[in-house]
Structure formats: C-alpha cells, structure tokens
Design a protein around this motif. Structure first.
Motif, short mmCIF file in Angstrom:
data_model
loop_
_atom_site.label_atom_id
_atom_site.label_comp_id
_atom_site.label_asym_id
_atom_site.label_seq_id
_atom_site.Cartn_x
_atom_site.Cartn_y
_atom_site.Cartn_z
N PRO A 1 8.25 15.84 2.82
CA PRO A 1 9.30 15.68 1.80
C PRO A 1 9.50 14.22 1.44
CG PRO A 1 10.24 16.26 3.93
CD PRO A 1 8.76 16.41 4.07
N ARG A 2 9.91 13.99 0.19
CA ARG A 2 10.09 12.62 -0.29
C ARG A 2 11.09 11.84 0.57
NH1 ARG A 2 9.66 10.14 -5.26
NH2 ARG A 2 7.73 11.32 -5.42
N SER A 3 12.16 12.51 1.04
CA SER A 3 13.16 11.81 1.85
C SER A 3 12.54 11.27 3.13
CB SER A 3 14.33 12.75 2.18
OG SER A 3 13.88 13.87 2.93
N LEU A 4 11.60 12.02 3.73
CA LEU A 4 10.97 11.55 4.96
C LEU A 4 10.02 10.40 4.67
CD1 LEU A 4 10.50 11.78 7.96
CD2 LEU A 4 8.79 13.58 7.52
N ASN B 1 10.30 8.24 2.25
CA ASN B 1 11.15 7.08 1.98
C ASN B 1 11.70 6.51 3.28
OD1 ASN B 1 10.75 7.23 -0.77
ND2 ASN B 1 12.60 8.41 -1.16
N ALA B 2 12.06 7.38 4.23
CA ALA B 2 12.59 6.91 5.52
C ALA B 2 11.52 6.14 6.28
CB ALA B 2 13.06 8.10 6.35
N ILE B 3 10.28 6.59 6.17
CA ILE B 3 9.18 5.90 6.85
C ILE B 3 8.91 4.56 6.19
CG2 ILE B 3 6.70 5.99 7.31
CD1 ILE B 3 7.00 9.05 7.54
N ALA B 4 8.96 4.54 4.85
CA ALA B 4 8.45 3.39 4.11
C ALA B 4 9.48 2.34 3.75
CB ALA B 4 7.76 3.87 2.83
N TYR B 5 10.75 2.71 3.58
CA TYR B 5 11.68 1.79 2.94
C TYR B 5 12.97 1.56 3.72
CZ TYR B 5 8.46 2.63 -0.88
OH TYR B 5 7.32 2.73 -1.64
N ASN B 6 12.86 1.49 5.05
CA ASN B 6 14.05 1.21 5.86
C ASN B 6 13.88 -0.05 6.71
OD1 ASN B 6 16.23 3.17 5.45
ND2 ASN B 6 14.73 4.71 6.02
N GLY B 7 13.07 -0.98 6.22
CA GLY B 7 12.88 -2.22 6.97
C GLY B 7 14.16 -3.03 7.08
N PHE C 1 18.79 10.00 4.63
CA PHE C 1 19.58 10.43 3.46
C PHE C 1 20.42 9.30 2.88
CE2 PHE C 1 19.27 14.06 6.47
CZ PHE C 1 18.34 14.81 5.75
N GLY C 2 19.97 8.05 3.09
CA GLY C 2 20.72 6.91 2.58
C GLY C 2 20.93 6.96 1.09
N SER C 3 19.91 7.39 0.35
CA SER C 3 20.04 7.43 -1.12
C SER C 3 21.07 8.47 -1.56
CB SER C 3 18.68 7.74 -1.75
OG SER C 3 18.19 9.00 -1.30
N VAL C 4 21.25 9.51 -0.77
CA VAL C 4 22.24 10.54 -1.10
C VAL C 4 23.64 10.09 -0.71
CG1 VAL C 4 22.97 12.91 -0.63
CG2 VAL C 4 20.52 12.37 -0.82
N ILE D 1 0.89 -1.18 0.00
CA ILE D 1 0.00 0.00 0.00
C ILE D 1 0.91 1.21 0.00
CG2 ILE D 1 -1.92 1.18 1.13
CD1 ILE D 1 -2.61 -1.38 2.57
N PRO D 2 1.37 1.65 -1.15
CA PRO D 2 2.43 2.68 -1.22
C PRO D 2 2.00 4.02 -0.64
CG PRO D 2 2.17 1.53 -3.32
CD PRO D 2 0.99 1.16 -2.47
N LEU D 3 2.98 4.69 -0.05
CA LEU D 3 2.77 6.07 0.38
C LEU D 3 3.03 7.04 -0.77
CD1 LEU D 3 4.48 6.06 3.91
CD2 LEU D 3 2.04 6.13 3.42
N LYS D 4 3.88 6.63 -1.70
CA LYS D 4 4.17 7.49 -2.86
C LYS D 4 2.90 7.70 -3.68
CE LYS D 4 9.07 6.38 -3.54
NZ LYS D 4 10.07 5.82 -4.46
N GLY D 5 2.73 8.91 -4.12
CA GLY D 5 1.55 9.22 -4.92
C GLY D 5 0.32 9.47 -4.09
N GLY D 6 0.42 9.33 -2.78
CA GLY D 6 -0.71 9.57 -1.91
C GLY D 6 -0.76 11.00 -1.40
#
Length: 394
Positions: free
Chosen positions: A53-56, A58-64, A266-269, A41-46
């Motif tokens: 901000p996108r970085s936040l 992503n931090a919520i959704a993709y740091n499992g 900021f893992g992606s950076v 159930i993606p958060l992106k696009g919601g």
C-alpha cells in the motif's frame, strides 16, 4: 536501574547493552538512510507499488525527518540515564567529565569528516561542492564547529547532502552544552522535571511559530531541543519509577509503538487534524516506549540483530552514509537500470552504509574515544567501555 536496563553499578563498570533501545536506534538510522536513497531512487512507480500500500511505501521512504526526532528523544534518554548511573543525581554532574565524554565521542569523527569534505569541495567533486550564493567552505566549517549549521542553512539554503545532515548535531550539542549547567542551577529534580515537561510540550508551538521559513522550521533549535527534553524527562521518570508491573510495561510498549507507527504510517492523514501536534505524539510515544524498555537487557531477537548493530553504529553511519548514497546514485544513473526495479538497490546501499560505519567505528572513533578519555579523565572515571554514547544520530 539505568537507561540501558542495567542494575545500579559503580561508575564505568562494564554492563550489558539494552538491545531494545539499540533496535529503536537501528530503526531510526535505517529510516534516515532509506529516506536519502528514496529522494534519488524513488520507490513510487516501481514494482513494489503493485504489492504494498502507498501508506507503507511512504512510511519506508519519507520519514527521515521524523527519525531524527526519534534520535533526539533517545539521545536525551541515554545521556541522562548514563549521568544518573555515573553520578547518582543530575545535581552532582561533573562538568569537566561530562564535556570531555561528549567531545571524545563526537569530535574524532566530526573532525575527520570535515577534512574529507573540505578536500572533496576543493577538488570540485560532484555532490560535495559548496556553490550556493552566501555559502563558502570557511563559513560552512565555522557553522559546523560553532554549532549553528542549522541556522546557517535556514538563512542561506541547503548545503550539499553530506554537510546538510550535520544540522541535527548543532541542535544536540547546543542542548548538551547547557544541560548540565541547568541541572546544577536547578538542583531539585522535581523542579527540573517541571521545566523539562513545559519544554517538551512546547514542540508544536515552536514549530508553528516558525512556519514562515520551511528550512528553519525543520531545523530550528527549540523544536529539536524539545524532543531531547522529552528523552531527558523519560529517563528521570524511569529512574524514579523503579520496577514497572509487567502488564503496565506491556501497555506502555503497545501505546508507544502505536503512537510511533501511526505517525510514520498515517502522518499525511493525521496532519490535517492535529498539525504540528503530530511531532509531539511522536516524541511522547518514543519517551513512553523508552521508559517501558529501559530494563530490557535481553539479546535482540533472531533476525533483528542486524538492525541492533545499525543502532550501535548509528552515529558513524549517520555521518558517512551520504558517501555511499551519492556513489550508488551516480552508478544507478549511469546504467540502463529499469526504474521499476530501483528498490533492488536499497539493500546493497544499506549494507554498504553499515560496513563503512563499522570500519570507521573500529578503526577510528572507538580508539580515539578511549585515548581521549584516558588522557583527559581521571583514571577512576576513564575505564575503557564501548562508547555507545547517547544518540547524536548514532
């Protein structure tokens, strides 16, 4: 002082919990649960994307995955701290008692989970049926109980979600099979610290060496064990350090929190700059934070006690949360819910995961832990205590 911020005590005397470490565990299990929801159930696009901000997001959704490595560090810290307070020195570890405690904490929930997952597979239940070529129910069961499910997935591909989460258990328990033997072999704490330091620092090297197989790189033994070794090393340092100056403690907390936050936010950076060294930053920051927090016995601040509760139930939640996730996702997909508001499903899912974990803990895992300790340990060392165990993702 011990790993939960307690004063030296007689073995198994009841003591206060370390709320700060419970909060760190709670954050870790929350990130794992949210990650598994966000994949479906993606958060992106919601709607949240218009506010945060996108970085936040992503931090919520993709740091499992990063959260699992936090668990590894916490696990090493807690198990080592408990061993030090129980036996005074790692050179005095009682092998039988150590293994009985690990088995009493891990096996009851694991055996029950295997029975449930086997039944769901045999009835062909969606999301729980093992169908990939080269995989079967008997082989998956063998991989779980022989502690090589991570290797099995690396060779054959991902198992269904509720099986897949057990890869971390294989790494942890293999480490703890050998850990007390290593302590008894080396005996001198200084030698053990050097060995642990080298092992902990090897994390980026071992991950880079496994780049040819994405699944195995994520789930291989050595990187995960390096993270656990960081926790063990942190516990030994905390045990030897004694009282830490207040300002030094604050500085260590700030450095640890910043290291973890930079990794998650900021893992992606940072990845193009330091690559696999990013995971080392995460584990060392967690170890530093645990050293600073190990004497903290204050209650969790108001408004965070729910998160500390998730930390106390993290093992049960980790093993069972995919039941809730899959049920919620199936319900979500059968409704006409606007995907822009998919984030509204997250809080009920997290609450349901906590509730299922709490029920499992109080009805099954705690009673079984107590019964097994009473049966297999000497009375002097089997006094009843809440089995917070170390964090095999609990």
């Amino acid at each position: 002082m011990n790993s939960r911020g307690e004063s030296p005590r007689a073995p198994e005397q009841s003591t206060a919990r370390n709320a700060a470490i419970d909060l760190l565990r709670g954050l870790s299990i929350l990130l794992v649960v949210v990650h598994h929801v966000a994949l479906r159930i993606p958060l992106k696009g919601g709607w949240l994307e218009t506010l945060l901000p996108r970085s936040l997001l992503n931090a919520i959704a993709y740091n499992g995955y990063e959260a699992v490595f936090l668990f590894f560090v916490i696990s090493g810290f807690l198990i080592t701290g408990n061993a030090l307070e129980r036996w005074g020195s790692l050179a005095n570890i009682d092998l039988r008692a150590f293994y009985v405690r690990r088995g009493a904490r891990i096996l009851p929930c694991l055996v029950l989970l295997m029975l449930v997952l086997s039944a769901l597979h045999l009835t062909g239940t969606a999301y729980f049926t093992i169908e990939r070529e080269g995989q079967s129910l008997p082989r998956a069961l063998l991989a779980v109980f022989a502690l090589h499910l991570n290797w099995f997935e690396g060779m054959t591909g991902y198992l269904p979600g509720n099986w897949d989460v057990l890869w971390s258990l294989s790494i942890e328990e293999v480490f703890y099979l050998g850990f007390p033997l290593l302590c008894l072999l080396l005996r001198r704490q200084s030698v053990l610290l050097v060995a642990l330091c080298l092992f902990a620092l090897s994390l980026p090297i071992t991950r880079a060496a496994l780049a040819g197989n994405e699944i195995w790189q994520e789930k291989a033994y050595l990187p995960g064990m390096a993270a656990i070794a960081t926790g063990v090393m942190a516990a030994l340092i905390a045990h030897r350090t004694g009282v830490i100056d207040r300002w030094m403690r604050r500085a260590m907390c700030v450095a640890g929190v910043l290291g973890i936050a930079c990794n998650l936010l900021f893992g992606s950076v940072l990845w193009p700059l330091i690559g696999n060294g990013l995971m080392l930053v995460l584990t060392l920051s967690a170890g530093l934070l645990l050293i600073a927090l190990h004497r903290d016995v204050a209650a969790a601040p108001r408004g965070t006690r729910w998160l500390a509760s998730m930390g106390r139930l993290s093992y049960e939640i980790y093993l069972t949360h995919m039941f809730i996730v899959f049920a919620a996702v199936a319900l979500y997909r059968t409704t006409v819910a606007d995907p822009r508001f998919g984030f509204l499903w997250y809080a009920p899912i997290v609450l349901s995961c906590w509730l299922l974990g709490a029920i499992l803990a109080h009805v099954w895992s705690i009673p079984c832990d107590r019964a097994l300790r009473a049966r297999w340990l000497k009375p002097a060392t089997a006094a009843v205590r809440r089995p917070d165990g170390a964090a095999t993702l609990r």
